[in-house]
Design a protein around this motif. Structure first.
Motif, PDB file in Angstrom:
ATOM      1  N   UNK A 226       0.831  -1.204   0.000  1.00  0.00           N
ATOM      2  CA  UNK A 226       0.000   0.000   0.000  1.00  0.00           C
ATOM      3  C   UNK A 226       0.865   1.254   0.000  1.00  0.00           C
ATOM      4  N   UNK A 227       1.943   1.209   0.795  1.00  0.00           N
ATOM      5  CA  UNK A 227       2.835   2.379   0.834  1.00  0.00           C
ATOM      6  C   UNK A 227       3.460   2.646  -0.529  1.00  0.00           C
ATOM      7  N   UNK A 228       3.641   1.604  -1.319  1.00  0.00           N
ATOM      8  CA  UNK A 228       4.223   1.758  -2.660  1.00  0.00           C
ATOM      9  C   UNK A 228       3.165   1.993  -3.730  1.00  0.00           C
ATOM     10  N   UNK A 229       1.927   2.159  -3.311  1.00  0.00           N
ATOM     11  CA  UNK A 229       0.876   2.524  -4.253  1.00  0.00           C
ATOM     12  C   UNK A 229       0.139   1.377  -4.899  1.00  0.00           C
ATOM     13  N   UNK A 230       0.306   0.156  -4.392  1.00  0.00           N
ATOM     14  CA  UNK A 230      -0.371  -1.006  -4.979  1.00  0.00           C
ATOM     15  C   UNK A 230      -1.530  -1.438  -4.094  1.00  0.00           C
ATOM     16  N   UNK A 231      -2.645  -1.773  -4.716  1.00  0.00           N
ATOM     17  CA  UNK A 231      -3.841  -2.195  -3.996  1.00  0.00           C
ATOM     18  C   UNK A 231      -4.254  -3.583  -4.485  1.00  0.00           C
ATOM     19  N   UNK A 232      -5.004  -4.321  -3.675  1.00  0.00           N
ATOM     20  CA  UNK A 232      -5.455  -5.656  -4.103  1.00  0.00           C
ATOM     21  C   UNK A 232      -6.202  -5.590  -5.427  1.00  0.00           C
ATOM     22  N   UNK A 233      -6.003  -6.612  -6.234  1.00  0.00           N
ATOM     23  CA  UNK A 233      -6.635  -6.682  -7.553  1.00  0.00           C
ATOM     24  C   UNK A 233      -7.600  -7.857  -7.602  1.00  0.00           C
ATOM     25  N   UNK A 234      -8.598  -7.736  -8.448  1.00  0.00           N
ATOM     26  CA  UNK A 234      -9.482  -8.868  -8.730  1.00  0.00           C
ATOM     27  C   UNK A 234      -8.723  -9.790  -9.673  1.00  0.00           C
ATOM     28  N   UNK A 235      -8.227 -10.893  -9.136  1.00  0.00           N
ATOM     29  CA  UNK A 235      -7.282 -11.719  -9.868  1.00  0.00           C
ATOM     30  C   UNK A 235      -7.417 -13.168  -9.424  1.00  0.00           C
ATOM     31  N   UNK A 236      -7.419 -14.071 -10.355  1.00  0.00           N
ATOM     32  CA  UNK A 236      -7.432 -15.505 -10.088  1.00  0.00           C
ATOM     33  C   UNK A 236      -6.556 -16.165 -11.135  1.00  0.00           C
ATOM     34  N   UNK A 237      -5.575 -16.950 -10.695  1.00  0.00           N
ATOM     35  CA  UNK A 237      -4.730 -17.615 -11.691  1.00  0.00           C
ATOM     36  C   UNK A 237      -5.581 -18.455 -12.627  1.00  0.00           C
ATOM     37  N   UNK A 238      -6.601 -19.107 -12.064  1.00  0.00           N
ATOM     38  CA  UNK A 238      -7.456 -19.928 -12.908  1.00  0.00           C
ATOM     39  C   UNK A 238      -8.398 -19.059 -13.743  1.00  0.00           C
ATOM     40  N   UNK A 239      -9.182 -18.225 -13.089  1.00  0.00           N
ATOM     41  CA  UNK A 239     -10.178 -17.444 -13.814  1.00  0.00           C
ATOM     42  C   UNK A 239      -9.563 -16.488 -14.822  1.00  0.00           C
ATOM     43  N   UNK A 240      -8.591 -15.714 -14.383  1.00  0.00           N
ATOM     44  CA  UNK A 240      -7.965 -14.751 -15.278  1.00  0.00           C
ATOM     45  C   UNK A 240      -7.198 -15.466 -16.387  1.00  0.00           C
ATOM     46  N   UNK A 241      -6.523 -16.573 -16.030  1.00  0.00           N
ATOM     47  CA  UNK A 241      -5.801 -17.335 -17.037  1.00  0.00           C
ATOM     48  C   UNK A 241      -6.715 -17.924 -18.089  1.00  0.00           C
ATOM     49  N   UNK A 242      -7.856 -18.481 -17.661  1.00  0.00           N
ATOM     50  CA  UNK A 242      -8.816 -19.032 -18.622  1.00  0.00           C
ATOM     51  C   UNK A 242      -9.337 -17.937 -19.547  1.00  0.00           C
ATOM     52  N   UNK A 243      -9.651 -16.762 -18.980  1.00  0.00           N
ATOM     53  CA  UNK A 243     -10.158 -15.658 -19.795  1.00  0.00           C
ATOM     54  C   UNK A 243      -9.115 -15.183 -20.793  1.00  0.00           C
ATOM     55  N   UNK A 244      -7.838 -15.216 -20.406  1.00  0.00           N
ATOM     56  CA  UNK A 244      -6.778 -14.770 -21.304  1.00  0.00           C
ATOM     57  C   UNK A 244      -6.532 -15.786 -22.413  1.00  0.00           C
ATOM     58  N   UNK A 245      -6.561 -17.074 -22.068  1.00  0.00           N
ATOM     59  CA  UNK A 245      -6.326 -18.119 -23.062  1.00  0.00           C
ATOM     60  C   UNK A 245      -7.540 -18.305 -23.968  1.00  0.00           C
ATOM     61  N   UNK A 246      -8.739 -18.046 -23.411  1.00  0.00           N
ATOM     62  CA  UNK A 246      -9.988 -18.201 -24.170  1.00  0.00           C
ATOM     63  C   UNK A 246     -10.748 -16.867 -24.152  1.00  0.00           C
ATOM     64  N   UNK A 247     -10.407 -15.933 -25.019  1.00  0.00           N
ATOM     65  CA  UNK A 247     -10.985 -14.583 -24.989  1.00  0.00           C
ATOM     66  C   UNK A 247     -12.499 -14.541 -25.159  1.00  0.00           C
ATOM     67  N   UNK A 248     -13.115 -15.606 -25.651  1.00  0.00           N
ATOM     68  CA  UNK A 248     -14.564 -15.603 -25.837  1.00  0.00           C
ATOM     69  C   UNK A 248     -15.328 -15.769 -24.526  1.00  0.00           C
ATOM     70  N   UNK A 249     -14.652 -16.181 -23.463  1.00  0.00           N
ATOM     71  CA  UNK A 249     -15.329 -16.355 -22.176  1.00  0.00           C
ATOM     72  C   UNK A 249     -15.659 -15.000 -21.556  1.00  0.00           C
ATOM     73  N   UNK A 250     -16.766 -14.904 -20.822  1.00  0.00           N
ATOM     74  CA  UNK A 250     -17.082 -13.654 -20.123  1.00  0.00           C
ATOM     75  C   UNK A 250     -16.034 -13.378 -19.055  1.00  0.00           C
ATOM     76  N   UNK A 251     -15.534 -12.149 -19.016  1.00  0.00           N
ATOM     77  CA  UNK A 251     -14.391 -11.866 -18.135  1.00  0.00           C
ATOM     78  C   UNK A 251     -14.466 -10.489 -17.492  1.00  0.00           C
ATOM     79  N   UNK A 252     -15.664  -9.933 -17.355  1.00  0.00           N
ATOM     80  CA  UNK A 252     -15.785  -8.572 -16.829  1.00  0.00           C
ATOM     81  C   UNK A 252     -15.098  -8.422 -15.471  1.00  0.00           C
ATOM     82  N   UNK A 253     -15.198  -9.448 -14.639  1.00  0.00           N
ATOM     83  CA  UNK A 253     -14.626  -9.380 -13.289  1.00  0.00           C
ATOM     84  C   UNK A 253     -13.129  -9.105 -13.316  1.00  0.00           C
TER      85      UNK A 253
END
Length: 272
Positions: A226-253
């Motif tokens: 936080x002191x360095x300006x970084x905040x928690x992100x909505x991120x999942x290795x599985x969910x985000x990775x699937x959305x990146x590998x398969x761009x047709x999947x819904x990925x708004x989150x």
């Protein structure tokens, strides 16, 4: 070769200045199987400054002389991607099933994660051989999903199949207790790679994922980030990775993380 001298993990050069801790001591101090996870994704070039700002009492896990250990996680889902859509749509009762292999220290475990009360993550695991689910593993997953109140748990467990593989190097930190909280642990993942079922490979060499694991109160690394300006992100290795590998999947989150970080990914095909 330790983390600081490896050309693949230069962002971790600060680790040579930290004291080491073994796995038993780490678990005794902060096992945290029921915990609150906070995830961050940041440029690899920013990590040394963050690590330099850690409390002096911070320690790094070392096993067999290595501090950046190789991991592989095989994720399982149904043909309808019930696990993926549960996360993407923020369902109250959702789950994740993966076989995690510790490539350097040895051992493979089936992990079933379910969402509990107050956004806490509850994780149970059992040893497995390889990344295929035998009848015992399916029964184990079915029992845990049923116990978490996942609708149709037994049918879901029997339909699970491999859908995404992740590979990375992980550093585990033990952060000291402070006046505002107990001891906590954190992981830093570098050399991030995702491989889809169609053998599409996606790599993020210029980003790192930091995950903090603590009780309800934020830990020392959270406050440092936080002191360095970084905040928690909505991120999942599985969910985000699937959305990146398969761009047709819904990925708004995960759209913000996908746009900021995964747009620079290196994508290749492993099909011969």
């Amino acid at each position: 070769m330790n983390a600081a001298s490896s050309p693949h993990v230069a962002p971790l050069s600060r680790l040579d200045d930290l004291r080491t801790v073994d796995l038993d001591a780490l678990n005794a101090a902060a096992e945290l199987q029921t915990r609150v996870d906070r995830k961050y994704i940041l440029p690899a070039r920013a990590l040394p400054a963050v690590l330099t700002d850690l409390p002096e009492e911070s320690e790094v896990l070392e096993i067999g002389g290595e501090r950046a250990l190789r991991y592989a996680s095989q994720y399982f889902d149904t043909p309808d991607l019930d696990s993926y859509f549960g996360a993407a749509r923020g369902r109250r009762r959702r789950f994740k099933v993966r076989a995690r292999t510790y490539l350097d220290s040895g051992g493979s475990f089936l992990e079933v994660k379910t969402r509990g009360a107050r956004s806490a993550t509850v994780k149970d695991r059992v040893p497995v051989i390889g990344d295929e689910l035998d009848s015992d593993a399916v029964a184990y997953a079915s029992d845990l999903l049923s116990g978490a109140g996942i609708p149709g748990a037994d049918e879901l467990a029997h339909r699970l199949a491999p859908v995404l593989l992740t590979r990375y190097r992980r550093v585990t930190l033990l952060l000291p207790a402070s006046a505002t909280g107990d001891a906590s642990r954190a992981t830093i993942d570098v050399d991030l790679t995702w491989i889809g079922a169609d053998r599409t490979q996606l790599q993020l060499p210029r980003s790192v994922i930091v995950e903090t694991k603590s009780g309800q109160r934020a830990g020392a690394l959270d406050r440092t980030l936080w002191r360095h300006g970084y905040r928690p992100a909505s991120l999942s290795k599985y969910g985000t990775g699937m959305a990146a590998v398969h761009p047709s999947l819904p990925s708004h989150k995960w759209r913000r993380v996908l746009t900021r970080h995964f747009s620079a990914a290196t994508v290749t095909s492993l099909v011969a």
